[in-house]
Design a protein around this motif. Structure first.
Motif, short mmCIF file in Angstrom:
data_model
loop_
_atom_site.label_atom_id
_atom_site.label_comp_id
_atom_site.label_asym_id
_atom_site.label_seq_id
_atom_site.Cartn_x
_atom_site.Cartn_y
_atom_site.Cartn_z
N ALA A 141 -89.68 -46.42 30.59
CA ALA A 141 -89.02 -47.72 30.41
C ALA A 141 -89.37 -48.33 29.06
N GLY A 151 -84.34 -43.11 26.90
CA GLY A 151 -85.42 -42.76 27.81
C GLY A 151 -85.79 -41.30 27.71
N TYR A 163 -85.39 -46.43 33.20
CA TYR A 163 -84.64 -47.68 33.20
C TYR A 163 -85.03 -48.56 32.01
N ASN A 165 -84.17 -48.59 28.89
CA ASN A 165 -84.36 -47.97 27.59
C ASN A 165 -83.13 -48.24 26.72
N ASN A 172 -80.25 -44.64 28.60
CA ASN A 172 -81.38 -44.20 29.43
C ASN A 172 -81.61 -42.70 29.40
N TYR A 173 -80.53 -41.94 29.44
CA TYR A 173 -80.70 -40.48 29.45
C TYR A 173 -79.52 -39.80 28.78
N ILE A 187 -82.14 -44.18 38.08
CA ILE A 187 -81.64 -43.99 36.73
C ILE A 187 -80.25 -44.59 36.62
#
Length: 338
Positions: A141, A151, A163, A165, A172-173, A187
């Motif tokens: 985070a 993230g 979460y 990010n 996030n990803y 997520i």
């Protein structure tokens, strides 16, 4: 290869592992070292050590290779990949404020179990928290990336929370060039059909702004992980990893209301004591998010059973959501769910 215990290793300059190369470090502080790879340590077994403000001209600002157990890596910098760690096995570690000029602000490659990755940055490209790493029971985070995956980018996520990010794309990803496998994790945005048991709800950290990433009692991450992915018996705090039969997502296991109430030391936690004089016990006030000295209207709405657990639901102030308490045992027959 040296064995160091309770040592301070600082302001050294060298090649690989400017602070330490090989050997064992226990309860040491490794600070301000600058090396080629592994600015703090290279190929070292580190236990309960702190690596801070170390640099690597290549990879692994804090550490390169080797296992890190219960270590803290903060403010380290890699001029290439892996600001905190590069290809390490990290257990119960905290990686915060690390920076990589390319990828993996917190970690690049390697394995992380029961770790917190917060406030790390990948300036150039991908994976502010981690790049191409395997993460189990980690909380990721407040990290940032220059391009994608604030993230994480690439790798594997199991029982994780990713979460809050940031990145220009895929905050996030990011699936990256080799792909990202995500199971039983919190997520956002959604990964698609719920076949992998992921959720997108706000994880409800206690106070992320102050760096407290423990879970609130109402967190959707409680009891929603998979026990099949559990490794070890303790969470990042060293407390039991499974409390209510099913493991939580993230690095910190919610320890339950009674353990939390026992830590309150202001003398207002007696089960029958009522500081406000309104007939509502102090412990119940704490459990519903209020204070023992407040005369709040928190009437019992209902008693019911969910997933085999006995639950009580209370109404709090109009601006707050209702509170649900899981009962450990019942002595008043009137509260037995029907």
């Amino acid at each position: 290869q040296a064995t160091l215990t309770n040592c301070i290793v600082f302001s050294n300059t060298g090649g690989d592992g400017a602070g330490a190369y090989g050997g064992t470090l226990t309860d040491c502080n490794i600070t301000g070292n600058v090396g080629t790879k592994g600015g703090g340590a290279c190929g070292v077994l580190a236990t309960r050590c702190t690596f801070e403000v170390t640099q690597a001209w290549s990879d692994g600002g804090g550490t390169w290779g080797g296992p890190n157990e219960q270590c803290t890596l903060m403010g380290n910098w890699s001029h290439n990949n892996g600001g905190g760690t590069y290809s390490n096995l990290n257990r119960q570690c905290i990686l915060t404020g690390n920076r990589a000029s390319q990828n993996g602000g917190g970690a690049y490659f390697g394995t992380l179990i029961n770790c917190l990755l917060a406030g790390n940055t990948a300036d150039g490209d991908y994976g502010g928290g981690a790049y191409a790493a395997t993460l189990t029971h980690c909380t990721v985070a407040g990290n940032a990336a220059g391009k994608e995956g604030g993230g994480v980018c690439d790798g594997t996520l199991r029982n994780c929370i990713v979460y809050f990010n940031t990145a220009p794309f895929d905050w996030n990803y990011s699936y990256g060039p080799t792909g990202l496998s995500i199971q039983y994790s919190c997520i956002s945005p959604s990964t698609g059909p719920d076949a992998d048991h992921n959720i997108t709800n706000d994880p409800q950290f206690v106070n992320s702004g102050a760096g407290d990433y423990h879970l609130k009692a109402a967190s959707p991450c409680r009891d929603t992980g998979s026990n099949a992915f559990v490794s070890g018996t303790a969470d990042l705090d060293g407390k039991p990893r499974i409390v209510h039969g099913a493991v939580d997502m993230g690095a910190y296991e919610f320890q339950g209301y009674w353990a939390w109430a026992a830590a309150i030391t202001n003398g207002l936690t007696n089960l029958t004591q009522c500081a406000a004089g309104d007939g509502i016990p102090n412990l119940l006030k704490y459990a519903t998010g209020s204070s023992p000295t407040n005369a709040d209207a928190i009437p019992l709405l209902r008693a019911y059973t969910a997933g085999g657990q006995r639950m009580l639901e209370f109404h709090r102030q109009p601006e707050l959501p209702d509170a649900v308490i899981r009962l450990e045992f019942i002595t008043d027959p009137s509260l037995t769910p029907h």
